[in-house]
Scaffold this motif. Structure first.
Motif, PDB file in Angstrom:
ATOM      1  N   HIS A   1      -0.901   5.487   4.692  1.00  0.00           N
ATOM      2  CA  HIS A   1      -0.337   4.210   5.137  1.00  0.00           C
ATOM      3  C   HIS A   1       1.012   4.441   5.830  1.00  0.00           C
ATOM      4  CE1 HIS A   1       0.150  -0.114   5.121  1.00  0.00           C
ATOM      5  NE2 HIS A   1       1.365   0.028   4.619  1.00  0.00           N
TER       6      HIS A   1
ATOM      7  N   ASN B   1       0.879  -1.164   0.000  1.00  0.00           N
ATOM      8  CA  ASN B   1       0.000   0.000   0.000  1.00  0.00           C
ATOM      9  C   ASN B   1       0.922   1.221   0.000  1.00  0.00           C
ATOM     10  OD1 ASN B   1      -1.640   2.177   0.778  1.00  0.00           O
ATOM     11  ND2 ASN B   1      -3.020   0.843   1.925  1.00  0.00           N
TER      12      ASN B   1
ATOM     13  N   CYS C   1     -11.378   1.542  -3.747  1.00  0.00           N
ATOM     14  CA  CYS C   1     -10.291   1.740  -2.766  1.00  0.00           C
ATOM     15  C   CYS C   1      -9.066   0.905  -3.133  1.00  0.00           C
ATOM     16  CB  CYS C   1     -10.758   1.366  -1.356  1.00  0.00           C
ATOM     17  SG  CYS C   1     -12.042   2.435  -0.698  1.00  0.00           S
ATOM     18  N   GLU C   2      -9.297  -0.324  -3.573  1.00  0.00           N
ATOM     19  CA  GLU C   2      -8.176  -1.200  -3.946  1.00  0.00           C
ATOM     20  C   GLU C   2      -7.337  -0.564  -5.058  1.00  0.00           C
ATOM     21  OE1 GLU C   2      -7.174  -3.887  -2.506  1.00  0.00           O
ATOM     22  OE2 GLU C   2      -8.904  -4.393  -1.224  1.00  0.00           O
TER      23      GLU C   2
ATOM     24  N   LYS D   1      -5.345   2.731  -3.707  1.00  0.00           N
ATOM     25  CA  LYS D   1      -4.183   2.561  -2.826  1.00  0.00           C
ATOM     26  C   LYS D   1      -2.962   2.012  -3.566  1.00  0.00           C
ATOM     27  CE  LYS D   1      -5.565  -1.801  -0.588  1.00  0.00           C
ATOM     28  NZ  LYS D   1      -6.438  -2.248   0.515  1.00  0.00           N
TER      29      LYS D   1
ATOM     30  N   LYS E   1     -10.184   2.472   6.180  1.00  0.00           N
ATOM     31  CA  LYS E   1      -9.876   1.068   6.464  1.00  0.00           C
ATOM     32  C   LYS E   1      -8.810   0.556   5.472  1.00  0.00           C
ATOM     33  CE  LYS E   1     -12.682  -2.269   5.315  1.00  0.00           C
ATOM     34  NZ  LYS E   1     -14.015  -2.761   4.957  1.00  0.00           N
ATOM     35  N   HIS E   2      -8.844   1.099   4.259  1.00  0.00           N
ATOM     36  CA  HIS E   2      -7.865   0.727   3.224  1.00  0.00           C
ATOM     37  C   HIS E   2      -6.649   1.667   3.228  1.00  0.00           C
ATOM     38  CE1 HIS E   2     -10.354  -2.217   0.952  1.00  0.00           C
ATOM     39  NE2 HIS E   2     -11.350  -1.536   1.487  1.00  0.00           N
ATOM     40  N   ASP E   3      -6.574   2.565   4.187  1.00  0.00           N
ATOM     41  CA  ASP E   3      -5.522   3.589   4.219  1.00  0.00           C
ATOM     42  C   ASP E   3      -5.533   4.452   2.955  1.00  0.00           C
ATOM     43  OD1 ASP E   3      -4.775   2.677   6.667  1.00  0.00           O
ATOM     44  OD2 ASP E   3      -2.852   1.811   6.041  1.00  0.00           O
TER      45      ASP E   3
ATOM     46  N   GLU F   1     -15.433  -0.546  -2.311  1.00  0.00           N
ATOM     47  CA  GLU F   1     -14.204  -1.194  -1.807  1.00  0.00           C
ATOM     48  C   GLU F   1     -13.236  -1.511  -2.947  1.00  0.00           C
ATOM     49  OE1 GLU F   1     -13.712  -2.921   1.613  1.00  0.00           O
ATOM     50  OE2 GLU F   1     -15.728  -2.675   2.452  1.00  0.00           O
TER      51      GLU F   1
END
Ligand code: IRN
Ligand code: FE2
Length: 614
Positions: free
Chosen positions: A139, A134, A370-371, A374, A415-417, A367
């Protein structure tokens, strides 16, 4: 279509008058932080509010203009700017340079011989986080790492005020209080930057594929930033004009830049802009996705959107406006509004939701978004698709329902930074502005707020940089971290260069007024220096310290063009006999000369029973 015909150096504006580019070295990292130093008349003069005479040291200010204003730098638009952050990114050891682009659409365009002439020549292959890594600043911050970006920002925000200790003590500070903020009162440290990022209270938009970008921060405990929008539409403007506008925006003080292009060749236009842009670049990816389905909102799919996100992330876009809070059930709340849905992205998503009678795919696939974000460190700018578009619609149910959802999405991104800021209105009368800020802080867990104005009245088309700068100053004071500018052409047409500049200056005023009210340690020194120059009739210094030296000078010269007038102790506003500042100086001189006599007189009065107020 032609390749942009840039004359060598044509993008290189002269430095502002008496200004010099300086570089302040880092202590933790091998970095050089660019700033602008304004030289003042060094002559020792009598000083406002001080018994002793002091010289006038140069004033250092925040500089968004990038390498273009460095006389040692030769601009070459076809090569793009130096890749300042590339070694920082590589040294972290968590990215790979790809052999090909990951977006199908992008690869198609790259191989299309018809586009050869339009394409940026020196395209480099993109970076992406290694599997399982990440690479966001959030992060790193959470892991306790102070990155070069964070140290750069700490030095940049300070503008060398730590070296001005003596003056700061001499000049009484009237620093105000931000509402619940914790702006440091002395200077900003790299560790403070890290803490604010880790807490989600600030973001550093810094895609690993935009290494040309000089790091900057958006958060309410830092200087208030301004965003400018540029972009061609189907009806006007070329790539060349857009790059020129980008450089122009940075020159006058735009902290970030959004490319809102909707016409043809969006991909190529954006490439040219990013490669030549020293500030973070934002986009609204749904605009390009809509172009890919020929403008038919109902034909949009998650897959097309997803490919567009990756395409733009690999080009280096630093933040994405994503209208994931426009939920199906909120759309009926806009039915009775005066002006319905005024957000472009919001209306596109609302149309899609209604056509399919399905939940917004940006929400259902959040979500997965988000992937993607990051892997490149793209920040969210969660769009306010239901913002009010008129005074009548301000603070209504639709607007606040969406805000709640944006708060929920913030938690998922964190949650995923992934870094997050929240977009806000719009059109709001002054008495309803504070509620917007209070609700945003509460619902969105203190993620930075980024508002469009707000416009405080609807009655002044042609002057909406003013109607909105009023609202922007207020909401900035209350804690908004970035103000999206509005130009005089808002609601009327695409802004030209003059409009861009006028919008920027209006917003620099709003942002700086907010910085003063919040007591940012790097704010008041420039006001003090300018006021002192004004009182001492150092006209040249007064012009050079201003946001727009050229205009200040030309207004002065309209009535008193002679060189001699630049040292005269009056201007044409009041003339020589009615200048209050000159009369004050006469009073001071008189008092100084007759100090002993004045004291004796005062004592006499006291003897006669009078009271003296100090
Ligand atoms: C900023 C705050 N609220 C909206 N904005 C900006 O408005 C947003 O960042 C983008 O630059 C512009 C247009 O957004 P819509 O109309 O698609 O929401
Ligand atoms: Fe509007």
């Amino acid at each position: 279509e032609q390749v942009p015909a840039f004359v060598a150096g044509s993008l290189q504006p002269n430095a502002l008058p008496m200004s010099r580019k300086i570089y302040v070295p880092g202590k933790l990292h091998n970095i050089q932080v660019a700033m602008r130093e304004i030289a003042l008349n060094p002559t020792i003069t009598s000083t406002f509010g001080l018994k002793e005479e002091t010289p006038n040291p140069s004033v250092t200010v925040y500089d968004t203009s990038g390498p273009y204003t460095d006389p040692d730098y030769k601009a070459d638009v076809k090569k793009g700017l130096p890749r300042l952050r590339e070694s920082w990114i590589n040294e972290r050891g968590d990215v790979d340079q790809l052999a090909a682009f990951s977006s199908a659409y992008c690869n198609e365009r790259m191989n299309d011989p018809k586009l050869k002439e339009l394409r940026f020549e020196h395209i480099q292959m993109p970076y992406r986080a290694q599997t399982g890594q990440n690479v966001t600043q959030l992060h790193y911050a959470k892991k306790g790492i102070v990155t070069p970006e964070m140290e750069y920002i700490a030095i940049r925000e300070n503008q060398r005020i730590d070296e001005l200790q003596q003056q700061n003590e001499l000049w009484a500070q009237h620093a105000g209080e931000d509402f619940g903020a914790r702006v440091p009162k002395t200077h900003i440290t790299p560790e403070f930057v890290r803490e604010e990022i880790a807490a989600g209270r600030a973001i550093i938009p810094s895609n690993i594929n935009h290494p040309e970008c000089e790091p900057m921060i958006i958060g309410r405990n830092f200087l208030v930033k301004i965003n400018t929008n540029i972009g061609n539409s189907a009806v006007s403007s070329s790539i060349e004009e857009e790059v020129e506008k980008a450089v122009w925006s940075c020159y006058w003080g735009g902290d970030t830049l959004m490319d809102l292009s909707t016409g043809k060749n969006i991909h190529e236009t954006r490439e040219w802009i990013i490669r030549n842009c020293p500030v973070p670049v934002g986009t609204v990816p749904i605009y390009q996705a809509l172009e890919k389905v020929n403008g038919k909102a109902e034909d949009l799919t998650w897959e097309i959107f997803r490919d567009t996100l990756i395409e733009q992330a690999e080009q280096g876009v630093d933040y994405f406006t994503i209208h994931a809070g426009v939920l199906l059930r909120y759309i009926p709340l806009t039915a009775k509004r005066m002006t319905g849905i005024v957000s472009r992205g919001g209306s596109i998503m609302a149309k899609w939701c209604l056509a399919h009678h399905k939940e917004n795919f940006l929400y259902t696939h959040f979500e997965e978004i988000c992937e993607i974000m990051k892997a490149y460190d793209v920040s969210f700018s969660l769009g306010d698709g239901l913002r009010p578009g008129s005074i009548a619609d301000a603070n209504d149910a639709a607007q606040f329902a969406e805000l709640e959802t944006l708060g929920e999405l913030t938690k998922i991104a964190w949650k995923h930074d992934v870094q997050v800021m929240i977009e806000g209105p719009g059109h709001v009368p002054m008495h309803l502005i504070k509620e917007n800020m209070d609700k945003q802080l509460k619902e969105c867990h203190e993620a930075p707020f980024y508002t469009l104005g707000p416009l405080t009245t609807d009655i002044a088309p042609g002057y909406d940089h003013i109607t909105s700068a009023i609202g922007a100053a207020m909401i900035g004071w209350f804690g908004t971290a970035m103000l999206c500018y509005v130009t005089p052409k808002e609601h009327l047409g695409l802004p030209n260069k003059k409009d861009v500049k006028d919008g920027i200056i209006a917003y620099k005023i709003a942002a700086h007024a907010a910085d003063l009210a919040k007591g940012h340690p790097g704010a008041q020194h420039r006001d003090n220096a300018l006021s002192k120059a004004r009182f001492e009739f150092r006209w040249e210094d007064q012009f050079n310290l201003s946001l727009d030296p050229e205009t200040a000078r030309s207004f002065h010269d309209e009535t008193l063009p002679a060189d001699g007038a630049k040292i005269a102790h009056f201007c044409s506003m009041c003339g020589p006999h009615f200048c209050s500042m000159k009369i004050t100086q006469d009073i001071r001189d008189y008092t100084a000369e007759h100090e002993k006599l004045m004291q004796e007189k005062a004592a006499e009065f006291v003897d006669q029973g009078a009271e003296i107020y100090n």
